[in-house]
Design an enzyme around this catalytic site. Structure first.
Site, short mmCIF file in Angstrom:
data_model
loop_
_atom_site.label_atom_id
_atom_site.label_comp_id
_atom_site.label_asym_id
_atom_site.label_seq_id
_atom_site.Cartn_x
_atom_site.Cartn_y
_atom_site.Cartn_z
N PRO A 13 0.61 -1.16 0.01
CA PRO A 13 -0.04 0.09 0.06
C PRO A 13 0.67 1.42 -0.21
O PRO A 13 1.94 1.34 0.62
CB PRO A 13 -0.91 0.01 1.44
CG PRO A 13 -0.27 -1.05 2.05
CD PRO A 13 0.52 -2.25 1.01
N ASN A 14 0.14 2.22 -0.77
CA ASN A 14 0.96 3.69 -1.05
C ASN A 14 2.32 3.83 -1.66
O ASN A 14 2.62 4.94 -1.90
CB ASN A 14 1.02 4.24 0.41
CG ASN A 14 -0.35 4.27 1.20
OD1 ASN A 14 -1.19 4.86 0.51
ND2 ASN A 14 -0.36 4.09 2.38
N ARG A 21 5.91 12.32 -2.57
CA ARG A 21 6.08 13.04 -1.16
C ARG A 21 7.16 12.17 -0.49
O ARG A 21 7.70 11.17 -1.04
CB ARG A 21 4.95 12.59 -0.33
CG ARG A 21 3.86 13.45 -0.73
CD ARG A 21 2.26 13.25 0.06
NE ARG A 21 2.68 13.14 1.49
CZ ARG A 21 2.34 12.24 2.30
NH1 ARG A 21 1.47 11.14 1.92
NH2 ARG A 21 2.58 11.99 3.61
N TYR A 26 12.08 8.22 1.09
CA TYR A 26 11.90 7.02 0.27
C TYR A 26 12.40 7.26 -1.14
O TYR A 26 12.42 6.46 -2.01
CB TYR A 26 10.28 6.76 0.03
CG TYR A 26 9.63 6.43 1.28
CD1 TYR A 26 10.03 5.26 1.93
CD2 TYR A 26 8.58 7.11 1.71
CE1 TYR A 26 9.31 5.01 3.01
CE2 TYR A 26 7.80 6.85 2.91
CZ TYR A 26 8.27 5.45 3.37
OH TYR A 26 7.68 5.15 4.63
N ASN A 77 7.88 -5.89 -1.40
CA ASN A 77 7.93 -4.56 -0.35
C ASN A 77 6.53 -4.54 0.24
O ASN A 77 5.69 -4.02 -0.55
CB ASN A 77 8.42 -3.51 -1.07
CG ASN A 77 8.58 -2.44 0.12
OD1 ASN A 77 8.17 -2.46 1.19
ND2 ASN A 77 9.18 -1.30 -0.47
N ALA A 80 3.47 -0.95 4.49
CA ALA A 80 2.95 -1.01 5.81
C ALA A 80 2.26 -2.44 6.53
O ALA A 80 2.35 -3.00 7.55
CB ALA A 80 1.59 -0.12 5.99
N GLU A 101 12.67 -9.88 0.84
CA GLU A 101 11.81 -8.87 1.53
C GLU A 101 12.74 -7.57 1.09
O GLU A 101 14.13 -7.62 1.68
CB GLU A 101 11.50 -9.00 2.95
CG GLU A 101 10.95 -7.97 3.77
CD GLU A 101 10.68 -8.21 5.06
OE1 GLU A 101 11.10 -9.28 5.70
OE2 GLU A 101 10.31 -7.20 5.96
N HIS A 103 12.86 -3.25 1.86
CA HIS A 103 12.32 -1.85 2.05
C HIS A 103 13.31 -0.93 1.43
O HIS A 103 14.34 -0.96 1.63
CB HIS A 103 12.34 -1.84 3.45
CG HIS A 103 11.46 -2.93 4.26
ND1 HIS A 103 10.21 -2.72 4.10
CD2 HIS A 103 11.80 -4.04 4.60
CE1 HIS A 103 9.55 -3.84 4.71
NE2 HIS A 103 10.38 -4.70 4.99
N ARG A 110 14.09 3.79 12.04
CA ARG A 110 12.46 4.57 12.33
C ARG A 110 11.97 4.46 13.27
O ARG A 110 12.40 3.81 14.54
CB ARG A 110 12.07 4.28 10.79
CG ARG A 110 12.94 4.68 9.72
CD ARG A 110 11.96 4.53 8.48
NE ARG A 110 10.90 5.29 8.46
CZ ARG A 110 9.85 5.39 7.37
NH1 ARG A 110 10.08 4.48 6.52
NH2 ARG A 110 8.99 6.17 7.53
O1 CA2 Z 1 10.94 1.34 3.57
C1 CA2 Z 1 10.01 0.97 2.96
O2 CA2 Z 1 10.19 0.68 1.68
C2 CA2 Z 1 8.59 0.71 3.60
O3 CA2 Z 1 8.18 -0.61 3.13
C3 CA2 Z 1 7.73 1.78 2.85
C4 CA2 Z 1 6.32 1.65 3.68
C5 CA2 Z 1 6.32 1.81 5.01
O4 CA2 Z 1 4.92 1.60 5.67
C6 CA2 Z 1 7.13 0.74 5.80
O5 CA2 Z 1 7.26 0.76 7.04
C7 CA2 Z 1 8.52 0.83 5.10
C8 CA2 Z 1 5.41 2.86 3.27
C9 CA2 Z 1 5.16 3.05 1.60
C10 CA2 Z 1 4.50 4.55 1.43
O6 CA2 Z 1 5.07 5.33 0.46
C11 CA2 Z 1 4.84 6.35 0.35
C12 CA2 Z 1 5.77 7.00 -0.46
C13 CA2 Z 1 5.64 8.56 -0.80
C14 CA2 Z 1 4.40 9.09 -0.15
C15 CA2 Z 1 3.70 8.49 0.75
C16 CA2 Z 1 3.96 7.09 1.07
#
Ligand code: CA2
Length: 148
Positions: A13-14, A21, A26, A77, A80, A101, A103, A110
């Site tokens: 997700p996301n 953002r 990221y 990946n 969340a 896996e 990230h 974090r």
């Molecule tokens: O670091 C990673 O790849 C995560 O899997 C990314 C997830 C986060 O919940 C994990 O803890 C770590 C979040 C992905 C959402 O990515 C966004 C990117 C830009 C704007 C909003 C969200």
């Protein structure tokens, strides 16, 4: 020689919002950029990639189950869902292919709620904090494992 099965690359997700953002966390690459570098890493090793993203846990579970017969390995990946999903963990545990896996961020540097992954216990390899390069590193490991 028969054509090797593709690698399944799953994004949770996301991750469709990548590049829009939080570039400090990221990176500034979009998910399409990540797809391109993942496909390039696979092509260098004569592999193909089936690259998918979903905001829905059930989609990811269905795709993991289907990979049992259609894909040579999984790079995931879970975003969340990493920290919440026993369903994704159980689906991965039922698949007999190598699992990476990945990230983008170093989840251990974090917030405490990101430190635990339900997926790590069933993954062969865990990569965190290398940004989009982590996807290429994961593909390199899968290629080596599959050629062994
Ligand atoms: O670091 C990673 O790849 C995560 O899997 C990314 C997830 C986060 O919940 C994990 O803890 C770590 C979040 C992905 C959402 O990515 C966004 C990117 C830009 C704007 C909003 C969200």
């Amino acid at each position: 020689m028969s054509t090797p099965l593709p690698l399944l690359v799953l994004n949770g997700p996301n991750l469709n919002l990548l590049g829009t953002r939080e570039p400090e966390t990221y990176g500034s690459q979009t998910l399409e950029d990540v797809r391109a570098l993942t496909e390039a890493a696979a092509a260098e090793r004569r592999l193909t990639v089936d690259f998918r993203q979903s905001n829905h846990e059930g989609d990811l579970v269905d795709w993991i189950q289907q990979a049992r017969t259609s894909h040579a390995g999984i790079l995931i990946n879970p975003a969340a869902y990493t920290h919440t999903s026993v369903a994704i963990r159980d689906a991965l545990a039922a698949v007999d292919v190598p699992i990476v896996e990945v990230h983008l961020s170093n989840i251990h540097r974090r917030e405490p709620f990101r430190h635990h992954s339900h997926v790590s216990a069933v993954a062969d390899v865990v990569i965190a904090g290398a940004g989009a390069t982590g996807y290429a590193l994961g593909v390199a490991w899968l290629a080596e494992r599959l050629s062994a």
